[in-house]
Design an enzyme around this catalytic site. Structure first.
Site, PDB file in Angstrom:
ATOM      1  N   GLN A 156      -3.379   3.324   4.715  1.00 30.09           N
ATOM      2  CA  GLN A 156      -4.081   2.322   3.935  1.00 30.09           C
ATOM      3  C   GLN A 156      -3.944   0.937   4.575  1.00 30.09           C
ATOM      4  OE1 GLN A 156      -2.163   3.367   0.077  1.00 30.09           O
ATOM      5  NE2 GLN A 156      -4.256   3.379  -0.705  1.00 30.09           N
TER       6      GLN A 156
ATOM      7  N   VAL B 252       0.862  -1.179   0.000  1.00 32.27           N
ATOM      8  CA  VAL B 252       0.000   0.000   0.000  1.00 32.27           C
ATOM      9  C   VAL B 252       0.897   1.226   0.000  1.00 32.27           C
ATOM     10  CG1 VAL B 252      -1.995  -1.073   1.115  1.00 32.27           C
ATOM     11  CG2 VAL B 252      -0.170  -0.111   2.522  1.00 32.27           C
ATOM     12  N   SER B 253       0.355   2.360  -0.459  1.00 33.29           N
ATOM     13  CA  SER B 253       1.188   3.542  -0.649  1.00 33.29           C
ATOM     14  C   SER B 253       1.454   4.328   0.623  1.00 33.29           C
ATOM     15  CB  SER B 253       0.556   4.467  -1.692  1.00 33.29           C
ATOM     16  OG  SER B 253       0.454   3.802  -2.932  1.00 33.29           O
ATOM     17  N   THR B 254       0.525   4.298   1.578  1.00 32.34           N
ATOM     18  CA  THR B 254       0.692   5.095   2.787  1.00 32.34           C
ATOM     19  C   THR B 254       0.409   4.249   4.026  1.00 32.34           C
ATOM     20  OG1 THR B 254      -1.610   5.848   2.905  1.00 32.34           O
ATOM     21  CG2 THR B 254      -0.101   7.137   1.527  1.00 32.34           C
TER      22      THR B 254
END
Length: 309
Positions: free
Chosen positions: A14, A9-11
């Protein structure tokens, strides 16, 4: 054969629940979770997943975009997976390199990636020509002003790229480093590697040491690899060391002396880290003949032999 899962996931905000559910349903027993931007190629958890894989294993992701955001990066990762004899599979995409159809799809993607790179090169060259015709000079104005923030950003970008390049090549050279360190110096290991995993230039002691230390700092290599190399003093020095150990405690057994030598990280006569009692005895006898062991010590040794008899 084992199914190794990878989710990203990007962050930090998330969640990976949906990806985890899909991979577990597909039969993945081990799953590595990453929180990193798709644009970044520095993926410690992905590197761990590839390092965990063995011949015949399959790296599984829910979707291709969870593994890479560009075709070139995707192919680079798959190449690293295949280098260890493993395969790659995306659950929602027609890619499974363990099947003929999946390999064909990968070849199509490879051709598309090459076309993409060629188009980018042409657009870049055309843009530079147009800027030059208008009298514009390339470069970052902030860097030319020596702006600290711009310099820090450039340093961070270079560091990420260094780590990405490092992770892309570890499968080629790290196993050999593991086999040779710490019994050998960085110089000897670098000479043994040559250009392995670094086709543009041969390894040097400094560059290899820095690379391995970075991997250790990221938790991707064992700390034992950066321990000081074992020393192999001249034979005369070994005799002095053994004589000194025996002189400090005449009652020490041969095995106890061997343990002391190993603690001092002194190589055995054959170059290994472990000392045998027979090697210690042979050198101790030489030390006695050279007069490095006092007669009192020799008498005590003889007395011990008599008592044992």
């Amino acid at each position: 054969m084992a199914l190794i899962g990878y989710v990203r996931v990007s962050t930090e905000d998330q969640a990976t629940f949906s990806q985890l559910d899909e991979l577990k349903a597909a039969g993945c027993g081990v799953i590595f979770e990453e929180k990193a931007s798709g644009a970044s190629r520095s993926r410690p958890e992905l590197a761990k997943a590839v390092a965990h894989m063995q011949r015949g294993d399959i790296l599984v992701v829910a979707r291709i975009d969870r593994l890479a955001r560009s075709l070139s990066h995707l192919l680079e990762v798959i190449e690293r997976v295949e280098a260890v004899g493993a395969h790659f599979k995306s659950l929602r995409d027609p890619i499974d390199t363990s099947t003929p159809q999946g390999k064909f799809a990968l070849q199509v993607l490879g051709a598309a990636a090459e076309l993409e790179r060629a188009l980018i090169r042409e657009r870049t060259k055309a843009g530079l020509r147009a800027a030059k015709a208008r009298g514009r000079v390339g470069g970052n104005p902030a860097l030319k002003r020596r702006d600290p923030e711009a310099i820090a950003q450039l340093s961070a970008i270079r560091d990420r790229q260094y780590m990405a390049d490092l992770l892309a090549s570890t499968a080629a050279w790290l196993p050999k480093v593991r086999a040779l360190r710490p019994a050998n110096s960085w110089g000897k290991v670098a000479k043994s590697l040559g250009r392995l995993g670094s086709p543009d230039r041969p390894w040097t002691a400094d560059r290899l040491s820095r690379a391995v230390r970075r991997l250790v700092a990221e938790g991707l290599a064992e700390p034992a690899l950066i321990e000081p190399a074992l020393r192999k003093p001249p034979k005369e020095d070994i005799l002095l060391v053994i004589a000194g150990i025996k002189g400090a405690d005449p009652n020490l057994s041969l095995r106890a002396i061997a343990a002391r030598l190993e603690e001092m990280r002194i190589r055995a006569p054959r170059g290994g880290p472990s000392w045998s009692a027979s090697s210690v005895k042979a050198l101790l006898d030489r030390a006695e003949r050279a007069g490095l062991v006092t007669p009192t010590q020799k008498v005590r040794r003889n007395q011990k032999r008599i008592n044992k008899g």
